[in-house]
Structure formats: structure tokens, C-alpha cells
Design a protein around this motif. Sequence first.
Motif, PDB file in Angstrom:
ATOM      1  N   TRP A 160       0.821  -1.200   0.000  1.00 47.25           N
ATOM      2  CA  TRP A 160       0.000   0.000   0.000  1.00 47.25           C
ATOM      3  C   TRP A 160       0.859   1.257   0.000  1.00 47.25           C
ATOM      4  O   TRP A 160       0.453   2.297  -0.503  1.00 47.25           O
ATOM      5  CB  TRP A 160      -0.843   0.057   1.271  1.00 47.25           C
ATOM      6  CG  TRP A 160      -1.985  -0.866   1.363  1.00 47.25           C
ATOM      7  CD1 TRP A 160      -2.052  -2.165   0.952  1.00 47.25           C
ATOM      8  CD2 TRP A 160      -3.254  -0.572   1.932  1.00 47.25           C
ATOM      9  NE1 TRP A 160      -3.274  -2.685   1.247  1.00 47.25           N
ATOM     10  CE2 TRP A 160      -4.031  -1.741   1.843  1.00 47.25           C
ATOM     11  CE3 TRP A 160      -3.795   0.559   2.526  1.00 47.25           C
ATOM     12  CZ2 TRP A 160      -5.337  -1.809   2.314  1.00 47.25           C
ATOM     13  CZ3 TRP A 160      -5.080   0.498   3.008  1.00 47.25           C
ATOM     14  CH2 TRP A 160      -5.854  -0.671   2.895  1.00 47.25           C
ATOM     15  N   GLU A 161       2.026   1.156   0.609  1.00 46.60           N
ATOM     16  CA  GLU A 161       2.786   2.346   0.960  1.00 46.60           C
ATOM     17  C   GLU A 161       4.022   2.585   0.101  1.00 46.60           C
ATOM     18  O   GLU A 161       4.508   3.709   0.008  1.00 46.60           O
ATOM     19  CB  GLU A 161       3.215   2.226   2.434  1.00 46.60           C
ATOM     20  CG  GLU A 161       2.023   2.193   3.386  1.00 46.60           C
ATOM     21  CD  GLU A 161       2.205   1.194   4.515  1.00 46.60           C
ATOM     22  OE1 GLU A 161       3.354   0.777   4.740  1.00 46.60           O
ATOM     23  OE2 GLU A 161       1.211   0.811   5.159  1.00 46.60           O
ATOM     24  N   TRP A 172      -9.706   8.269   6.631  1.00 53.00           N
ATOM     25  CA  TRP A 172      -8.424   8.124   5.940  1.00 53.00           C
ATOM     26  C   TRP A 172      -8.289   6.735   5.338  1.00 53.00           C
ATOM     27  O   TRP A 172      -7.850   6.570   4.188  1.00 53.00           O
ATOM     28  CB  TRP A 172      -7.262   8.359   6.920  1.00 53.00           C
ATOM     29  CG  TRP A 172      -5.942   7.950   6.324  1.00 53.00           C
ATOM     30  CD1 TRP A 172      -5.128   8.695   5.526  1.00 53.00           C
ATOM     31  CD2 TRP A 172      -5.307   6.664   6.455  1.00 53.00           C
ATOM     32  NE1 TRP A 172      -4.024   7.955   5.145  1.00 53.00           N
ATOM     33  CE2 TRP A 172      -4.109   6.717   5.702  1.00 53.00           C
ATOM     34  CE3 TRP A 172      -5.629   5.484   7.127  1.00 53.00           C
ATOM     35  CZ2 TRP A 172      -3.237   5.621   5.609  1.00 53.00           C
ATOM     36  CZ3 TRP A 172      -4.778   4.399   7.036  1.00 53.00           C
ATOM     37  CH2 TRP A 172      -3.597   4.473   6.292  1.00 53.00           C
ATOM     38  N   HIS A 193      -7.756   6.183   1.455  1.00 52.34           N
ATOM     39  CA  HIS A 193      -6.478   5.593   1.055  1.00 52.34           C
ATOM     40  C   HIS A 193      -6.704   4.289   0.288  1.00 52.34           C
ATOM     41  O   HIS A 193      -6.067   4.042  -0.749  1.00 52.34           O
ATOM     42  CB  HIS A 193      -5.623   5.340   2.300  1.00 52.34           C
ATOM     43  CG  HIS A 193      -4.228   4.883   2.012  1.00 52.34           C
ATOM     44  ND1 HIS A 193      -3.398   5.545   1.146  1.00 52.34           N
ATOM     45  CD2 HIS A 193      -3.517   3.815   2.476  1.00 52.34           C
ATOM     46  CE1 HIS A 193      -2.229   4.920   1.087  1.00 52.34           C
ATOM     47  NE2 HIS A 193      -2.285   3.855   1.877  1.00 52.34           N
ATOM     48  N   GLU A 215      -5.828   3.518  -3.612  1.00 55.37           N
ATOM     49  CA  GLU A 215      -4.926   2.415  -3.938  1.00 55.37           C
ATOM     50  C   GLU A 215      -5.582   1.450  -4.914  1.00 55.37           C
ATOM     51  O   GLU A 215      -4.950   0.993  -5.870  1.00 55.37           O
ATOM     52  CB  GLU A 215      -4.516   1.682  -2.662  1.00 55.37           C
ATOM     53  CG  GLU A 215      -3.615   0.480  -2.879  1.00 55.37           C
ATOM     54  CD  GLU A 215      -2.252   0.832  -3.454  1.00 55.37           C
ATOM     55  OE1 GLU A 215      -1.504  -0.107  -3.804  1.00 55.37           O
ATOM     56  OE2 GLU A 215      -1.926   2.029  -3.563  1.00 55.37           O
TER      57      GLU A 215
END
Length: 360
Positions: free
Chosen positions: A101-102, A146, A150, A154
Motif C-alpha cells: 500500500w505504501e 483516511w 487511502h 490504492e
Amino acid sequence: MPPLDLHVAVFGASGAGKTVLLAAFYRAQTQPAFQEEYAYKIQAVNKAQGNQLLGRFYRLEEGKFPEGSTRFDEIEFDFFPRDLPEAAVRVHWYDYPGRWWEDDPVDAEEREAMRQGLLKLGMSQVGILLADGAKYRSEGTGYIRWLFEHFADECDRLRRTSAATGDEVSFPREWILALSKADLFPPDYGARDFEREVCRDADDQLAKLCSVLRAEHAFGHRFMLLSSVAAPADAQVDPRTSLGVRTLAPAVLVSTVEGAVREAQATRKEKSAKETFFQGLRDLVQFVDSVDDFLPKRYQIVSKILRFVSIKDFASTRVDRLKKIREDALRRGDTFKAVLTGMVAALRDEEGLRAYHQNQ
């Protein structure tokens, strides 16, 4: 007869608790006490994976929490009825790593692993989005907003990236929103409370997420509380303190059936706008022998499920009656009916009623 295949994809940002959940899920349902109470047990198809999961759990008892997974893992579990040798259900668990994800893939090998992982997601009947209970408790609704924003961004990015490479990714259409680390919340806090808070305070973000996933009913009506283990200040873990872990597989089963009914209803022009799920299920059963002709491949197992579990079992049968049906099936050696009826009963017992809530 081969087992029914259920495919479930689990998503959660780093630290949400996916790795601990998987270890607790496996350990809890391999114990003799669980088998006696619920009339089935699970076994990892791959012995090495099973031993690895048990090792993680026993280290948890020593206060050693495992590091999160950094790769896409697929683990298969067989569900065996008590005292019967034939597996009834096989769950394929796809663990999408939070790190993806990051951060972008570090090399070509990881890019290919991500590509292969995304292709497998399209096989999943149900997706689980795991919200971090510790962050929700400390940050409140802002964290949930959030998380949805997020995750929506994604999913949109993954779809566009995959389409550019010729691999159109598809996501599950049926979802469960699960709150991890539920032991941090008061004992009277249930999945119904979590649902009320989310639908009240993050409805816009839910709508955006459903739009990105191209599934109108994807989020907002199935909620779970999950506590893999309780972790007090001294980090001594009591394996008997889990919540919702035993309810997870039954929730996936019922969500799969609901998804099939929705697909079937969508093909019928004469469907009433007020038709309930169980009315749709009743219609589905009337032509269950031909259900495979129009349901997508991921839902074809429902034709088998509905041959062994009645409409009343899903709708309103009491727990004690379900348990009697389950025991009768065990005596007859009826593998499928024993496990499937046992799972439906698990949603109706005391833990199931607190840990799982469905508002539609």
C-alpha cells in the motif's frame, strides 16, 4: 467428493494485525475443544505453512509479536467435520501485504509478484478490509475516513496500472469491514456499534470506495470485530481471549451466498425493487440445478451449498436446532451439511452475535 472452494482476500495497512489474525485463526480452530464445540476443525493443506503459523502463535504467547508480511501469501485450509475423514470446505486465504500500500515494488521480481497476486484477487468471492483498532481508538473517525480514502485511491491505482500492462484486475464484490484489536474496546462494544459509527461518520468515504470497486453494495452492511489475542501491558497473551476469530469463516461463507443471490437477482428483469435477500435465495433454490449456467465461476459453489443447507437455516433456524441438524449430519457421515450447518450456527451463538453484524 472434493471440498468446496472459498476464496477470501485480506487487506490491511501495515500494523493492522493481519499476520497475528492468521496465526490466531489457525491455532484456535485446530484445538480439540474447538472441534468438540463447533463439530469441525481446520488443517493447513501445506504442513510447513501450518507449522509456521503455530510457531508464530506460540511466540505470541511469549509476547513476541511477528513482523508483518512483506509478500503476497496464499494459504489453504481444509475444514474437516468432527470424526469424519473427508474435507468439506477449502478456504484459500490471500494476504495482500500492507507494505504494498505504501511503497512501490523494489525490483522486477516484486513487480511480478504483485501482478500475480492481483490476478488471484479476481478469484475471491469475499474481501476483508481490516481496520486497525488501536488507531481507531486513538484517532477516532478521522482514521476510518483516511482508511477508506487511502484504500479507494490504492484500488484505483492498481486497476489503472494493471490495465496499462494488459492485466485487468478485478476486486471482490462482497466485502466485510473488520475492526482488529477489539480487546481494546469495552466488553459491551459490538459490531453493531462499529457499524453505527462508520455509517454515521464516514458515509461519503464509503460511497467513494464502493464506486471505485464498481460494487454498489460492497461496503457498509457487513461489520466484524476481531481480537486475535488480548495484549495487556505486560504482553502476556491468553490464547482463550480471541473474539470473532471463530466467526470469520462462517461470515465468509454467508457473504459468498449473498453475493451469488445478488448476481442472480441482477439477471432477472422482473425482480421487485423491494425483494429481500431471502426472497432472492428462495427463487435461486427453485432452479438450483441450473444455477451454474448463469452465475460467474466464483459463485458456482453456491449451487452445491444450497443443496446441503436450507433457506430456513440461513434465515431463522435457532442455534439449538442448527446444532441438532449438524449432529444428525455427522452421524450420517454427511460431510458438507455438517460443516456448513455448523458455520451458520456459529453466526448465531453469543460470540457471533457480538462479533458480526449485518444491517441489510
